[in-house]
Motif scaffolding. Structure first.
Motif, short mmCIF file in Angstrom:
data_model
loop_
_atom_site.label_atom_id
_atom_site.label_comp_id
_atom_site.label_asym_id
_atom_site.label_seq_id
_atom_site.Cartn_x
_atom_site.Cartn_y
_atom_site.Cartn_z
N THR A 190 54.84 -35.55 33.10
CA THR A 190 55.24 -36.37 31.86
C THR A 190 54.08 -37.15 31.34
OG1 THR A 190 56.21 -37.96 33.13
CG2 THR A 190 58.00 -36.24 32.37
N LYS A 191 53.43 -37.76 32.18
CA LYS A 191 52.14 -38.50 31.98
C LYS A 191 50.90 -37.61 31.61
CE LYS A 191 53.75 -42.82 33.29
NZ LYS A 191 53.38 -44.31 34.29
N TRP A 192 50.74 -36.78 32.68
CA TRP A 192 49.52 -36.20 32.71
C TRP A 192 49.61 -34.68 33.00
CZ3 TRP A 192 44.24 -36.97 32.65
CH2 TRP A 192 43.82 -38.17 32.52
N LYS A 193 49.36 -33.67 32.00
CA LYS A 193 49.51 -32.44 31.97
C LYS A 193 48.86 -31.54 33.24
CE LYS A 193 51.62 -32.58 28.40
NZ LYS A 193 53.53 -32.64 28.28
N SER A 194 47.94 -32.05 33.57
CA SER A 194 47.06 -31.77 35.00
C SER A 194 46.05 -32.83 35.47
CB SER A 194 46.51 -30.37 34.78
OG SER A 194 45.27 -30.40 33.88
N THR A 195 45.81 -33.14 36.78
CA THR A 195 44.95 -33.59 37.40
C THR A 195 44.12 -32.88 38.24
OG1 THR A 195 46.13 -34.64 39.05
CG2 THR A 195 46.38 -35.46 37.05
N VAL A 196 43.05 -33.20 39.08
CA VAL A 196 42.57 -32.50 40.15
C VAL A 196 43.23 -32.41 41.28
CG1 VAL A 196 40.11 -32.86 39.43
CG2 VAL A 196 41.44 -34.43 40.79
N VAL A 197 44.48 -33.39 41.47
CA VAL A 197 45.22 -33.27 42.31
C VAL A 197 46.14 -32.09 42.33
CG1 VAL A 197 47.34 -34.43 43.51
CG2 VAL A 197 45.17 -35.57 43.02
N THR A 198 46.98 -31.96 40.92
CA THR A 198 47.76 -30.86 40.78
C THR A 198 46.97 -29.59 40.77
OG1 THR A 198 47.54 -31.36 38.18
CG2 THR A 198 49.21 -32.41 39.65
N GLN A 199 45.64 -29.58 40.27
CA GLN A 199 44.91 -28.38 40.08
C GLN A 199 44.77 -27.87 41.41
OE1 GLN A 199 43.42 -27.42 37.26
NE2 GLN A 199 42.54 -25.70 37.68
N ASN A 245 47.76 -49.37 39.28
CA ASN A 245 49.09 -49.52 40.17
C ASN A 245 49.84 -50.84 39.87
OD1 ASN A 245 48.40 -47.04 41.57
ND2 ASN A 245 46.77 -48.20 42.75
N LEU A 246 49.28 -51.34 38.87
CA LEU A 246 49.81 -52.69 38.69
C LEU A 246 51.14 -52.75 37.98
CD1 LEU A 246 46.56 -54.65 37.27
CD2 LEU A 246 47.68 -54.63 39.73
N GLY A 247 51.67 -51.45 37.54
CA GLY A 247 52.90 -51.75 36.71
C GLY A 247 52.62 -51.66 35.09
N GLY A 248 53.57 -51.27 34.48
CA GLY A 248 53.49 -51.34 32.86
C GLY A 248 52.43 -50.33 32.53
N ASN A 249 51.82 -50.39 31.48
CA ASN A 249 51.13 -49.21 30.83
C ASN A 249 49.58 -49.43 31.75
OD1 ASN A 249 49.15 -47.79 29.06
ND2 ASN A 249 50.71 -47.87 27.65
N GLU A 250 49.49 -48.24 32.37
CA GLU A 250 48.11 -48.41 33.19
C GLU A 250 46.87 -48.02 32.45
OE1 GLU A 250 50.02 -44.14 33.88
OE2 GLU A 250 50.63 -45.99 33.62
N TYR A 251 47.01 -47.64 31.20
CA TYR A 251 45.93 -47.43 30.25
C TYR A 251 45.54 -48.80 29.72
CZ TYR A 251 47.69 -42.57 30.51
OH TYR A 251 47.93 -41.45 31.23
N LEU A 252 46.53 -49.53 29.33
CA LEU A 252 46.49 -50.70 28.71
C LEU A 252 45.71 -51.85 30.03
CD1 LEU A 252 46.50 -52.98 26.38
CD2 LEU A 252 48.70 -53.33 27.02
#
Length: 551
Positions: free
Chosen positions: A102-111, A356-363
């Motif tokens: 829902t947030k990331w379509k793919s990361t190196v972890v899921t790859q 990891n702070l909660g809220g919007n990680e990009y912001l």
């Protein structure tokens, strides 16, 4: 800016989303607690803990419980219920994993399925990058002294773009780590040489502000990472966009001239004079500096007479042991190393923990980068008005107090937690920013590069340790902050014993450096001639003391 981009890229690229074992067959219904959902996307929005599991009923009637690192088959499957007390057969995740996209379509972890027993591989991504940063700083710092700043900037800037794009097309985890390691080496070399390049072109009056500008644009790179991470949710596309953002810097490097100080050190006087004339023309100086004047000072200096005893002393080869020649210099060295280590540790712990702070990680990451910009302004003003030590101590102690304060903020107060972390990053950023120049001023010319270089090595050690420190959140959520707070408090207390350097001339010998701290110990037992170092002081007007600062 390009270095800031690559240093923090893994914050989003190596994210581990929620996951469970793959389903071994065609599914007829899915149950999560007492809610029956048609698809996994609805379940991920309700996922709250790694202890959660999903109940899936297959078309053949089998009922499976899907956990994160195992799955179990219920022996009795007449009634589909979330709670089950009967017998179960446990299996490994042989059918792969289902990830929350829902947030990331793919990361190196899921790859490459870097979870469960392969989780440690994901945790090595950032430390191995920082190890490349450490090695690259040493290698390219030395090459820049031998071949020139311009050539190394050409190579490392081009290498940043090439390796940055190559990372996106790696075919497995190990090739990914290797290319990222090479990217870290050239990025570190680029940052080192860029810092030296700037300080060699800037005069003493603007030295403080110029060095802080380098740090400020590194922070802008972190803000770019947050913006691209918000817009692009596929890791390899994200990596390509970040690498493309560094392309303008590659093109700019090809237009830059070599620094006159390096040309002078290589006795390329005509080339140095050409660069000085261009500088004079841009700055509208009617009587530019003549290279012949600099050379004549060096020739007339009695300290350069290699047949005299003082000349032999001045050409002595120095090593790391000279930083421990007496108790006072040794104590100064240990304190400075600790501040370098603490500054780097705190800087990357606050940066890497922002998601990891909660809220919007990009912001959160954007604000963590943005807060650095005013902190460097405060650092410059404090260094010029209050002094180096008197600015460093309060901000080290303040960062320790903020780390303690965060522990008492309730976890559901996301806004307060984010603000407190920004304050912590601000205070440690001030300390981390000014330690570069303060170290250069605490040591004499004969070991200045060695002192700052050794401090930089401790800084790299801190950056390697920081990712592992962040992982300690799994032991206790506040353990990383506790470690940073203890180190910052200890560094602040020890810094009280350092001398202030504001308004004081740079020292040339270890005796003068010891006397600056009002100590009487003599490091070599010899008194240098009064006019020794005259040529160094002349060159210093161009910022010579920072030539090899980052090596």
């Amino acid at each position: 800016m390009s270095c800031g981009i690559h240093y923090l890229a893994s914050v989003f690229m190596a994210v581990t989303p929620n996951f469970v074992c793959g389903i071994p067959g065609n599914v007829s219904s899915i149950l999560f607690y007492n809610s029956s959902k048609a698809n996994l996307e609805d379940i991920w929005t309700m996922w709250t803990s790694t202890e959660n599991y999903i109940v899936a009923q297959l078309e053949n009637g089998e009922v499976w419980e899907l956990n994160q690192c195992s799955k179990s088959k219920r022996e009795v499957s007449f009634d589909l219920a979330y709670e089950y007390k009967g017998n179960k057969s446990i299996f490994s995740c042989s059918d792969g994993f289902l990830y929350d996209d829902t947030k990331w379509k793919s990361t190196v972890v899921t790859q490459w399925d870097l979870v469960c027993e392969r989780e440690w591989l994901a945790k090595l991504i950032q430390p191995t990058f920082m190890l490349g940063v450490l090695i690259g700083a040493v290698i390219f710092g030395d090459i820049a002294d031998r071949l020139g700043r311009q050539r190394v900037m050409w190579f490392t800037s081009a290498g940043q773009f090439v390796f940055g794009v190559t990372v996106a097309f790696t075919f497995d985890y190990y090739s990914f780590v290797i290319v990222r390691f090479l990217l870290a080496m050239v990025s570190s070399g680029y940052l080192v040489v860029a810092f030296v390049y700037v300080t060699e072109f800037v005069g003493i009056k603007a030295r403080t502000w110029a060095s802080m500008h380098v740090h400020a644009f590194f922070a802008l790179g972190i803000m770019v990472v947050a913006l691209v991470g918000f817009l692009v949710r596929t890791w390899w596309v994200y990596q390509i966009f970040l690498s493309i953002a560094t392309l303008p810097f590659v093109l700019c490097c090809w237009m830059l001239p070599e620094t006159p100080l390096w040309l002078l050190s290589e006795k390329r006087y005509e080339d140095a004079q050409k660069v000085i004339n261009i500088m004079a023309r841009w700055n509208k100086v009617s009587t530019p500096c003549k290279v012949s004047e600099l050379c004549s000072v060096q020739q007339d200096d009695p300290g350069t007479d290699k047949t005299s005893g003082s000349g032999a002393s001045s050409t002595k080869k120095h090593n790391i042991l000279d930083l421990f020649c007496n108790w006072y210099i040794a104590r100064r060295t240990i304190t400075i190393w600790l501040v370098w280590f603490t500054g780097s540790l705190g800087y990357y712990v606050f940066s890497l923990s922002s998601v990891n702070l909660g809220g919007n990680e990009y912001l959160n990451l954007f604000l963590i980068g943005a807060v650095e910009l005013p902190c460097y302004i405060i650092a410059c003003i404090g260094m010029d008005k209050l002094g180096r030590r008197n600015t460093l101590i309060p901000f080290l102690i303040l960062s320790a107090l903020i780390c303690v304060l965060i522990m008492f903020i309730p976890q559901d107060f996301n806004v307060l937690i984010i603000l407190a972390n920004m304050a912590g990053k601000f205070s440690i950023g001030v300390a981390f920013g000014l330690i570069y120049l303060y170290t250069a001023e605490l040591y004499p010319t004969i070991v200045r590069s060695l002192a700052v270089g050794s401090g930089s090595m401790m800084c790299r050690v801190g950056s390697v340790v920081a990712p592992f420190c962040v992982y300690l959140r799994s032991v206790w959520i506040f353990l990383p902050l506790l470690l940073v707070g203890i180190m910052a408090l200890l560094s602040g207390i020890l810094t009280l014993m350092l001398p202030e350097t504001l308004g004081k001339p740079l020292t040339n010998t270890l005796e003068e450096a010891t006397e600056m701290g009002r100590k009487k110990e003599n490091c070599s037992g010899k008194t240098p001639p009064a006019n020794s170092g005259a040529a160094l002081e002349k060159i210093e007007m161009f910022g010579q003391e920072a030539v090899r600062t980052e090596k």
